[in-house]
Design a protein around this motif. Structure first.
Motif, PDB file in Angstrom:
ATOM      1  N   LEU A  12       2.702  -1.431 -15.876  1.00 12.41           N
ATOM      2  CA  LEU A  12       3.606  -1.265 -14.729  1.00 12.41           C
ATOM      3  C   LEU A  12       4.252  -2.595 -14.344  1.00 12.41           C
ATOM      4  N   ASN A  13       4.335  -3.499 -15.319  1.00 16.12           N
ATOM      5  CA  ASN A  13       4.965  -4.812 -15.105  1.00 16.12           C
ATOM      6  C   ASN A  13       4.338  -5.587 -13.949  1.00 16.12           C
ATOM      7  N   GLY A  14       3.012  -5.447 -13.816  1.00 18.66           N
ATOM      8  CA  GLY A  14       2.305  -6.213 -12.789  1.00 18.66           C
ATOM      9  C   GLY A  14       2.149  -5.508 -11.460  1.00 18.66           C
ATOM     10  N   ALA A  15       2.736  -4.311 -11.323  1.00 17.36           N
ATOM     11  CA  ALA A  15       2.551  -3.544 -10.085  1.00 17.36           C
ATOM     12  C   ALA A  15       1.126  -2.985 -10.049  1.00 17.36           C
ATOM     13  N   PRO A  16       0.614  -2.664  -8.871  1.00 17.95           N
ATOM     14  CA  PRO A  16       1.212  -2.842  -7.541  1.00 17.95           C
ATOM     15  C   PRO A  16       1.242  -4.277  -7.033  1.00 17.95           C
ATOM     16  N   GLY A  17       0.443  -5.168  -7.618  1.00 21.91           N
ATOM     17  CA  GLY A  17       0.548  -6.590  -7.297  1.00 21.91           C
ATOM     18  C   GLY A  17       0.422  -6.913  -5.828  1.00 21.91           C
ATOM     19  N   VAL A  18       1.433  -7.622  -5.331  1.00 21.69           N
ATOM     20  CA  VAL A  18       1.364  -8.133  -3.968  1.00 21.69           C
ATOM     21  C   VAL A  18       1.389  -7.028  -2.908  1.00 21.69           C
ATOM     22  N   ILE A  19       1.835  -5.824  -3.282  1.00 23.12           N
ATOM     23  CA  ILE A  19       1.842  -4.719  -2.314  1.00 23.12           C
ATOM     24  C   ILE A  19       0.701  -3.730  -2.574  1.00 23.12           C
ATOM     25  N   SER A  20      -0.382  -4.207  -3.184  1.00 23.81           N
ATOM     26  CA  SER A  20      -1.492  -3.317  -3.556  1.00 23.81           C
ATOM     27  C   SER A  20      -2.027  -2.507  -2.385  1.00 23.81           C
ATOM     28  N   ALA A  21      -2.136  -3.120  -1.211  1.00 22.49           N
ATOM     29  CA  ALA A  21      -2.723  -2.428  -0.053  1.00 22.49           C
ATOM     30  C   ALA A  21      -1.806  -1.335   0.493  1.00 22.49           C
ATOM     31  N   ARG A  22      -0.513  -1.473   0.250  1.00 21.00           N
ATOM     32  CA  ARG A  22       0.445  -0.493   0.787  1.00 21.00           C
ATOM     33  C   ARG A  22       1.321   0.098  -0.326  1.00 21.00           C
ATOM     34  N   TYR A  23       0.718   0.273  -1.477  1.00 21.43           N
ATOM     35  CA  TYR A  23       1.438   0.779  -2.653  1.00 21.43           C
ATOM     36  C   TYR A  23       2.030   2.150  -2.384  1.00 21.43           C
ATOM     37  N   ALA A  24       1.299   2.989  -1.633  1.00 19.17           N
ATOM     38  CA  ALA A  24       1.777   4.350  -1.349  1.00 19.17           C
ATOM     39  C   ALA A  24       2.335   4.467   0.068  1.00 19.17           C
ATOM     40  N   GLY A  25       2.556   3.325   0.730  1.00 24.10           N
ATOM     41  CA  GLY A  25       3.130   3.376   2.078  1.00 24.10           C
ATOM     42  C   GLY A  25       2.409   2.482   3.062  1.00 24.10           C
ATOM     43  N   GLU A  26       3.038   2.319   4.223  1.00 21.85           N
ATOM     44  CA  GLU A  26       2.518   1.397   5.239  1.00 21.85           C
ATOM     45  C   GLU A  26       1.221   1.877   5.883  1.00 21.85           C
ATOM     46  N   GLN A  27       0.822   3.120   5.629  1.00 22.08           N
ATOM     47  CA  GLN A  27      -0.438   3.615   6.195  1.00 22.08           C
ATOM     48  C   GLN A  27      -1.655   2.958   5.537  1.00 22.08           C
ATOM     49  N   LYS A  28      -1.433   2.263   4.417  1.00 25.44           N
ATOM     50  CA  LYS A  28      -2.488   1.525   3.716  1.00 25.44           C
ATOM     51  C   LYS A  28      -3.695   2.404   3.382  1.00 25.44           C
ATOM     52  N   SER A  29      -3.415   3.588   2.856  1.00 30.89           N
ATOM     53  CA  SER A  29      -4.483   4.510   2.477  1.00 30.89           C
ATOM     54  C   SER A  29      -4.913   4.235   1.038  1.00 30.89           C
ATOM     55  N   ALA A  30      -6.194   3.853   0.868  1.00 28.98           N
ATOM     56  CA  ALA A  30      -6.702   3.568  -0.474  1.00 28.98           C
ATOM     57  C   ALA A  30      -6.605   4.797  -1.371  1.00 28.98           C
ATOM     58  N   ASP A  31      -6.902   5.953  -0.810  1.00 23.98           N
ATOM     59  CA  ASP A  31      -6.869   7.182  -1.599  1.00 23.98           C
ATOM     60  C   ASP A  31      -5.448   7.490  -2.073  1.00 23.98           C
ATOM     61  N   ASP A  32      -4.473   7.329  -1.177  1.00 23.45           N
ATOM     62  CA  ASP A  32      -3.073   7.555  -1.553  1.00 23.45           C
ATOM     63  C   ASP A  32      -2.618   6.539  -2.603  1.00 23.45           C
ATOM     64  N   ASN A  33      -3.070   5.294  -2.448  1.00 24.29           N
ATOM     65  CA  ASN A  33      -2.696   4.245  -3.405  1.00 24.29           C
ATOM     66  C   ASN A  33      -3.208   4.582  -4.806  1.00 24.29           C
ATOM     67  N   ILE A  34      -4.448   5.047  -4.879  1.00 23.38           N
ATOM     68  CA  ILE A  34      -5.033   5.407  -6.172  1.00 23.38           C
ATOM     69  C   ILE A  34      -4.287   6.594  -6.781  1.00 23.38           C
ATOM     70  N   THR A  35      -3.983   7.581  -5.944  1.00 29.15           N
ATOM     71  CA  THR A  35      -3.246   8.754  -6.433  1.00 29.15           C
ATOM     72  C   THR A  35      -1.906   8.336  -7.042  1.00 29.15           C
ATOM     73  N   ARG A  36      -1.186   7.457  -6.352  1.00 25.72           N
ATOM     74  CA  ARG A  36       0.109   7.007  -6.885  1.00 25.72           C
ATOM     75  C   ARG A  36      -0.090   6.236  -8.190  1.00 25.72           C
ATOM     76  N   LEU A  37      -1.108   5.361  -8.230  1.00 28.20           N
ATOM     77  CA  LEU A  37      -1.362   4.567  -9.437  1.00 28.20           C
ATOM     78  C   LEU A  37      -1.632   5.472 -10.634  1.00 28.20           C
ATOM     79  N   LEU A  38      -2.489   6.471 -10.453  1.00 26.87           N
ATOM     80  CA  LEU A  38      -2.817   7.376 -11.560  1.00 26.87           C
ATOM     81  C   LEU A  38      -1.586   8.170 -12.010  1.00 26.87           C
ATOM     82  N   GLN A  39      -0.746   8.533 -11.058  1.00 23.99           N
ATOM     83  CA  GLN A  39       0.493   9.245 -11.399  1.00 23.99           C
ATOM     84  C   GLN A  39       1.422   8.344 -12.230  1.00 23.99           C
ATOM     85  N   GLU A  40       1.541   7.089 -11.816  1.00 26.60           N
ATOM     86  CA  GLU A  40       2.425   6.143 -12.513  1.00 26.60           C
ATOM     87  C   GLU A  40       1.942   5.872 -13.939  1.00 26.60           C
TER      88      GLU A  40
END
Length: 198
Positions: A76-104
């Protein structure tokens, strides 16, 4: 030596206290009576870590440190990188972040990744930085109930289990944060040793 740790993340506080032992007294933002969410507006971990430590130093005048950590996935060219905590949005949901990562990562064969931590330490107004890197790979599904963040889908190099399947002492054998903090501790010990010998 007393140090203010510029974080509101209790999981990170628990990790650093387990690494530092009784040699240094770690004060959290909450314990220091500071109730702010320090912004992370920059494009690099280094700049965000510096932003946090400088903010707290200006507020307290005390020795302090901060850290910024990112998960860098090569496909993913280094993503989520610096926005790891808010990869899936400003709510900073770890579960949502993981879901987006697996989808990507669906359909991608290269699942290599690394966690990278940068610590910014300010002693008497002077900043130094320390880096820790943990290479590994991303699983296709969550495993384990421990840890936090992306731990359920990250397996460190040399291990067969995810961070979330390890206890804290096991995780610290591999952890990016533990490696960065080891450099920090070595530096702090050299400072305190100099104080005692001078």
């Amino acid at each position: 030596m007393k140090l203010v740790f510029a974080t509101n993340n209790n999981n990170k506080v628990k990790e650093i206290r387990s690494l530092l032992g009784d040699v240094f007294e770690i004060i959290t933002l909450h314990e220091a009576g500071i109730d702010i969410d320090i912004p992370e507006p920059h494009d690099t971990l280094e700049e965000n870590a510096r932003e946090k430590s400088e903010t707290i130093y200006k507020m307290t005048g005390q020795h302090c440190f901060s850290e910024d950590t990112g998960l860098e996935v090569f496909a993913l060219n280094g993503a989520p990188g610096v926005i790891s905590a808010r990869y899936a949005g400003e709510q900073k949901s770890a579960d949502d972040n993981i879901t987006r990562l697996l989808q990507e990562l669906q359909g991608k064969t290269n699942r290599s990744a690394q966690f990278r931590t940068v610590i910014s330490l300010i002693i008497d107004g002077k900043e130094q930085q320390f880096e820790g890197i943990c290479p590994g790979h991303i699983l296709t599904e969550r495993k384990g109930n421990g840890g936090f963040g992306y731990d359920p889908v990250f397996v460190p190099e040399g291990a067969t289990r995810s961070f979330a399947e390890m206890n804290l002492s096991e995780k610290n054998q591999y952890s990016h944060r533990a490696r960065a903090f080891a450099k920090l501790v070595q530096h702090l010990r050299s400072i305190t040793d100099q104080e005692f010998t001078n």
